[in-house]
Write an enzyme that holds these catalytic residues in place. Structure first.
Site, PDB file in Angstrom:
ATOM      1  N   SER A 165       0.800  -0.948  -0.006  1.00 56.51           N
ATOM      2  CA  SER A 165      -0.189   0.106   0.104  1.00 56.51           C
ATOM      3  C   SER A 165       1.032   1.618   0.366  1.00 56.51           C
ATOM      4  CB  SER A 165      -1.157  -0.024   1.619  1.00 56.51           C
ATOM      5  OG  SER A 165      -0.418  -0.374   2.382  1.00 56.51           O
TER       6      SER A 165
ATOM      7  N   ASP B 108       4.423   1.335  11.398  1.00 57.51           N
ATOM      8  CA  ASP B 108       4.585  -0.307  11.679  1.00 57.51           C
ATOM      9  C   ASP B 108       5.768  -1.012  12.337  1.00 57.51           C
ATOM     10  OD1 ASP B 108       4.748  -3.025  11.118  1.00 57.51           O
ATOM     11  OD2 ASP B 108       3.412  -2.824   9.399  1.00 57.51           O
TER      12      ASP B 108
ATOM     13  N   GLY C 277       4.624  -8.083  12.079  1.00 57.58           N
ATOM     14  CA  GLY C 277       3.325  -8.764  12.113  1.00 57.58           C
ATOM     15  C   GLY C 277       2.181  -8.736  12.618  1.00 57.58           C
TER      16      GLY C 277
ATOM     17  N   HIS D 274      -6.189  -6.204  13.584  1.00 58.97           N
ATOM     18  CA  HIS D 274      -6.617  -6.027  12.576  1.00 58.97           C
ATOM     19  C   HIS D 274      -7.931  -6.946  14.150  1.00 58.97           C
ATOM     20  CE1 HIS D 274      -6.274  -4.767   9.313  1.00 58.97           C
ATOM     21  NE2 HIS D 274      -6.825  -5.501   8.304  1.00 58.97           N
TER      22      HIS D 274
ATOM     23  N   HIS E 135      -9.291   0.400   5.890  1.00 62.96           N
ATOM     24  CA  HIS E 135      -9.147  -1.240   5.161  1.00 62.96           C
ATOM     25  C   HIS E 135      -9.302  -2.759   5.391  1.00 62.96           C
ATOM     26  CE1 HIS E 135      -6.855  -4.453   2.217  1.00 62.96           C
ATOM     27  NE2 HIS E 135      -7.595  -4.159   1.847  1.00 62.96           N
TER      28      HIS E 135
HETATM   29  C1  LIG Z   1      -2.632  -6.112   6.527  1.00 55.91           C
HETATM   30  S1  LIG Z   1      -1.256  -5.917   7.573  1.00 55.91           S
HETATM   31  C2  LIG Z   1      -0.985  -4.111   6.307  1.00 55.91           C
HETATM   32  C3  LIG Z   1      -0.660  -4.887   5.366  1.00 55.91           C
HETATM   33  C4  LIG Z   1      -0.453  -3.332   3.992  1.00 55.91           C
HETATM   34  N1  LIG Z   1      -0.931  -2.587   4.001  1.00 55.91           N
HETATM   35  C5  LIG Z   1      -0.402  -3.925   2.234  1.00 55.91           C
HETATM   36  O1  LIG Z   1      -0.728  -3.176   1.754  1.00 55.91           O
HETATM   37  O2  LIG Z   1       0.499  -5.604   2.761  1.00 55.91           O
HETATM   38  C6  LIG Z   1      -0.944  -5.621   9.055  1.00 55.91           C
HETATM   39  C7  LIG Z   1       0.389  -4.371   9.612  1.00 55.91           C
HETATM   40  O3  LIG Z   1       0.246  -3.932  10.638  1.00 55.91           O
HETATM   41  C8  LIG Z   1       1.712  -4.287  11.688  1.00 55.91           C
HETATM   42  N2  LIG Z   1       0.560  -4.082  13.211  1.00 55.91           N
HETATM   43  C9  LIG Z   1       0.388  -4.779  13.576  1.00 55.91           C
HETATM   44  N3  LIG Z   1      -0.199  -4.669  14.565  1.00 55.91           N
HETATM   45  C10 LIG Z   1       0.400  -3.080  14.794  1.00 55.91           C
HETATM   46  C11 LIG Z   1       0.780  -2.355  16.630  1.00 55.91           C
HETATM   47  N4  LIG Z   1       0.036  -2.452  17.116  1.00 55.91           N
HETATM   48  N5  LIG Z   1       1.282  -1.471  16.062  1.00 55.91           N
HETATM   49  C12 LIG Z   1       2.236  -0.928  14.831  1.00 55.91           C
HETATM   50  N6  LIG Z   1       2.341  -1.710  13.583  1.00 55.91           N
HETATM   51  C13 LIG Z   1       0.992  -2.944  13.848  1.00 55.91           C
HETATM   52  C14 LIG Z   1       1.968  -5.399  11.573  1.00 55.91           C
HETATM   53  O4  LIG Z   1       2.720  -5.638  11.722  1.00 55.91           O
HETATM   54  C15 LIG Z   1       1.374  -5.462   9.883  1.00 55.91           C
HETATM   55  O5  LIG Z   1       2.425  -4.978   9.719  1.00 55.91           O
END
Ligand SMILES: C[S@@+](CC[C@H](N)C(=O)[O-])C[C@H]1O[C@@H](n2cnc3c(N)ncnc32)[C@H](O)[C@@H]1O
Length: 219
Positions: A51, A70, A74, A143, A168
């Site tokens: 993204s 981020d 993960g 999520h 999203h």
């Molecule tokens: C669904 S993925 C994002 C996908 C991305 N936008 C794409 O286009 O592929 C969710 C991301 O949020 C990060 N994440 C989840 N909880 C988080 C938090 N509390 N603080 C920082 N990053 C977080 C994860 O490390 C992961 O890389």
């Protein structure tokens, strides 16, 4: 100004690892083109930068900036044993996910390093220290219920009047996917009256801030 992404960047965005369908990515690019001339954008949850390329391509076009927040470890659903796990992005020394290297390569390959600024850390920690009004906020972080709620509470009020909040994986029907982005971000944003919906593509919802100023608490 054309609202089509340069084909080389589009190819890189589509080839990058991640979770952004092409039609939703096109919408991200388009809303970023609209908003980034007026102030910075910020995305929560960039993973490997898929993204981020759509947003960064728009930033490059208009001379803008996008911050990506981020911890690169993960989300719950990316961990071993879960549906969206990818063993190729595990750091063997720590046995933890590490998507920062892939992110960096993807943004560098796209030539977007001057426009996409990585902030590496937990979203709630960064939000607690953030003080800059945002023209565009894109939430695609954890999520689960708790991280989704924290992202709404930590970030949404930094969107300035006229700015956009894009969310999203909004699934009103539980048969289509997990509920927290819908219940903890989308519904509260609309319920408080500060945001109104302006566009939907797939699970990506775009809301515009119609009242209050950046930094004002949301009801
Ligand atoms: C669904 S993925 C994002 C996908 C991305 N936008 C794409 O286009 O592929 C969710 C991301 O949020 C990060 N994440 C989840 N909880 C988080 C938090 N509390 N603080 C920082 N990053 C977080 C994860 O490390 C992961 O890389």
């Amino acid at each position: 100004m054309t609202d089509t992404m340069p084909s080389d960047l589009l190819d890189l965005a589509r080839a990058a690892k991640g979770f952004m369908p092409a039609d939703e990515g096109d919408l991200l690019f388009r809303i970023a083109l609209e908003r980034l001339p007026h102030g910075p954008g910020l995305e929560v949850g960039t993973y490997c930068g898929k993204s981020g390329i759509y947003l960064g391509a728009a930033a490059q076009r208009v001379g803008g900036t996008v911050f990506t927040v981020d911890h690169h470890r993960g989300s719950e659903e990316n961990q071993a044993g879960w549906e969206h796990h990818d063993a190729s992005v595990v750091d063997p020394e720590f046995g933890l996910m590490d998507t920062l290297g892939q992110f960096r390569k993807n943004i560098a390959r796209a030539g977007l390093e001057d426009h996409v600024v990585a902030v590496v850390g937990r979203s709630s920690t960064v939000a607690a220290h953030w003080r800059t009004p945002l023209s565009l906020l894109f939430i695609d972080g954890g999520h689960g219920e708790e991280p989704a709620r924290a992202d709404f509470q930590g970030w949404a009020h930094w969107v300035g009047t006229g700015g956009y909040l894009a969310i999203h994986d909004v699934f009103p029907d539980p048969a289509d996917g997990g509920r927290p982005p819908y219940e903890q971000i989308y519904l509260p944003a609309l319920a408080g009256g500060a945001f109104t919906e302006i566009e939907v593509v797939g699970s990506l919802r775009v809301l515009r801030r119609v009242s209050g100023a950046a930094g004002d608490p949301l009801r």
